[in-house]
Every structure is written in structure tokens, then in C-alpha cells.
Design a protein around this motif. Sequence first.
Motif, PDB file in Angstrom:
ATOM      1  N   PRO A 106       0.836  -1.208   0.000  1.00 44.00           N
ATOM      2  CA  PRO A 106       0.000   0.000   0.000  1.00 44.00           C
ATOM      3  C   PRO A 106       0.869   1.257   0.000  1.00 44.00           C
ATOM      4  N   LEU A 107       0.481   2.236  -0.843  1.00 45.29           N
ATOM      5  CA  LEU A 107       1.239   3.476  -0.955  1.00 45.29           C
ATOM      6  C   LEU A 107       0.488   4.659  -0.349  1.00 45.29           C
ATOM      7  N   PHE A 108      -0.736   4.902  -0.782  1.00 49.69           N
ATOM      8  CA  PHE A 108      -1.533   6.017  -0.256  1.00 49.69           C
ATOM      9  C   PHE A 108      -2.991   5.803  -0.624  1.00 49.69           C
ATOM     10  N   LYS A 109      -3.851   6.590  -0.007  1.00 49.17           N
ATOM     11  CA  LYS A 109      -5.287   6.507  -0.239  1.00 49.17           C
ATOM     12  C   LYS A 109      -5.809   7.898  -0.574  1.00 49.17           C
ATOM     13  N   PHE A 110      -6.820   7.963  -1.465  1.00 43.95           N
ATOM     14  CA  PHE A 110      -7.437   9.243  -1.802  1.00 43.95           C
ATOM     15  C   PHE A 110      -8.908   9.032  -2.150  1.00 43.95           C
ATOM     16  N   LEU A 111      -9.665  10.097  -2.083  1.00 40.26           N
ATOM     17  CA  LEU A 111     -11.082  10.074  -2.427  1.00 40.26           C
ATOM     18  C   LEU A 111     -11.231  10.557  -3.867  1.00 40.26           C
ATOM     19  N   TYR A 112     -11.766   9.693  -4.713  1.00 39.63           N
ATOM     20  CA  TYR A 112     -12.031  10.052  -6.106  1.00 39.63           C
ATOM     21  C   TYR A 112     -13.491  10.458  -6.219  1.00 39.63           C
ATOM     22  N   GLU A 113     -13.751  11.677  -6.684  1.00 42.91           N
ATOM     23  CA  GLU A 113     -15.123  12.158  -6.893  1.00 42.91           C
ATOM     24  C   GLU A 113     -15.153  12.958  -8.181  1.00 42.91           C
ATOM     25  N   ARG A 114     -15.853  12.397  -9.175  1.00 44.47           N
ATOM     26  CA  ARG A 114     -15.957  13.087 -10.457  1.00 44.47           C
ATOM     27  C   ARG A 114     -17.089  12.478 -11.274  1.00 44.47           C
ATOM     28  N   ASP A 115     -17.849  13.333 -11.946  1.00 39.20           N
ATOM     29  CA  ASP A 115     -18.867  12.905 -12.909  1.00 39.20           C
ATOM     30  C   ASP A 115     -19.828  11.858 -12.342  1.00 39.20           C
ATOM     31  N   GLY A 116     -20.289  12.060 -11.109  1.00 39.91           N
ATOM     32  CA  GLY A 116     -21.244  11.142 -10.502  1.00 39.91           C
ATOM     33  C   GLY A 116     -20.632   9.889  -9.910  1.00 39.91           C
ATOM     34  N   HIS A 117     -19.307   9.763  -9.959  1.00 38.80           N
ATOM     35  CA  HIS A 117     -18.612   8.624  -9.371  1.00 38.80           C
ATOM     36  C   HIS A 117     -17.942   9.069  -8.080  1.00 38.80           C
ATOM     37  N   SER A 118     -17.938   8.177  -7.074  1.00 38.76           N
ATOM     38  CA  SER A 118     -17.296   8.502  -5.809  1.00 38.76           C
ATOM     39  C   SER A 118     -16.802   7.223  -5.146  1.00 38.76           C
ATOM     40  N   TRP A 119     -15.486   7.133  -4.944  1.00 38.06           N
ATOM     41  CA  TRP A 119     -14.938   5.991  -4.222  1.00 38.06           C
ATOM     42  C   TRP A 119     -13.624   6.339  -3.557  1.00 38.06           C
ATOM     43  N   TRP A 120     -13.439   5.728  -2.360  1.00 38.71           N
ATOM     44  CA  TRP A 120     -12.149   5.785  -1.701  1.00 38.71           C
ATOM     45  C   TRP A 120     -11.243   4.823  -2.447  1.00 38.71           C
ATOM     46  N   SER A 121     -10.039   5.269  -2.733  1.00 39.42           N
ATOM     47  CA  SER A 121      -9.120   4.533  -3.588  1.00 39.42           C
ATOM     48  C   SER A 121      -7.799   4.311  -2.876  1.00 39.42           C
ATOM     49  N   GLN A 122      -7.456   3.066  -2.621  1.00 37.77           N
ATOM     50  CA  GLN A 122      -6.156   2.720  -2.037  1.00 37.77           C
ATOM     51  C   GLN A 122      -5.246   2.315  -3.187  1.00 37.77           C
TER      52      GLN A 122
END
Length: 180
Positions: A106-122
Motif C-alpha cells: 500500500p502506498l496512499f489513499k485518496f477520495l475520487y469524486e468526479r462525474d457522478g462517481h465517488s470511491w475511496w481509492s487505495q
Amino acid sequence: MTGAPAQPRSADELLDIVDENDEVVGQERRAEAYARGLRHRCAFVLVKDGEGRTFVHRRTAVKLVFPSLYDMFVGGVVGAGETYDEAALREAEEELGVSGLAQPVPLFKFLYERDGHSWWSQVYEVRCELPVSPQVEEVAWHTFLTDGELERRLAEWQWVPDGLDAFHRLREWRGRPPVA
């Protein structure tokens, strides 16, 4: 591909729905989570071969999101009750068609939110020196590219937006400027 047969991943797969802090607040089927833009979890695994080249592939046309686009990560949704680490290894082995892959780091985690999509991303990284035989349901085409080849293709090919976002964040995390 690890001892038990791979479970099918489909629109009916149950996902944990999470809040802005990545805490589980419910569960929903994948198709419904996508249709309603419910925040869930994903694992992104950057795969390097023994020569340091990156595994790149074009997704199949039947994918629920971002069909037929290029991606420099393997991975996917984290199933209900599954950890990011479990999903990263499962998805990498399934998509690459290998068994016995090392646990992705594992390197890092971020929240992806764009164009009606939303997910926490590891985001993870793993070295794969095994011969790959990518999963035909997931991967329409694949190759391994050097860093220079990958950077040249960024402007030429149509990439999945979440993977491209993760790639730019990875470059920043490593202290390199994002590529245009």
C-alpha cells in the motif's frame, strides 16, 4: 486464483457503502451503487515486471464503468466485508491471471469524486515476474511499457479517468510533477 476458485464479480456483487471518512454506512449491490453514485471502495494496483515496466491494458467493452478505455492499474471494487489489502491481491491475481503474487504494497489513499462517481481509492504497487495471462472478461489487450513509453501514451490513448487521477497522484506522491 489463490487456492479457492475466483468468485464472479458482477453487477450483483455486494459492496460496502462508505462516508467521507471511509467509514462503512451500509451495503448495496454494485449496479445500484454505480447508478446512484454511492461512495464505495476500490483498490488500484500498479504492476511492474522484472524489468521495471508497467502493465498497461485496455478494458473490455462489457465493463460497468469506463468500458474500452486504457488503464495503467489493475484492481477494482472492494467487496462487502473485504479489506483493501485482500481486494488488491485478489484483483491483481484475477486480472493478471497469476497465482502466488506477492502482497501488493500500500502506498496512499485518496477520495475520487468526479462525474457522478465517488470511491475511496487505495493505491498499491507490486512486482510481477510471473508470466501473465490476463482475464479475458476484464482485459481486451495488454502490454508492459517503460516509463517513457507510458508517458508518451498518456496523450495518445483514452485512459480511465480514475486511473489517470491515481497515476498523477502517484507521481506527486513520489515527488515527480504530473505529466500533461
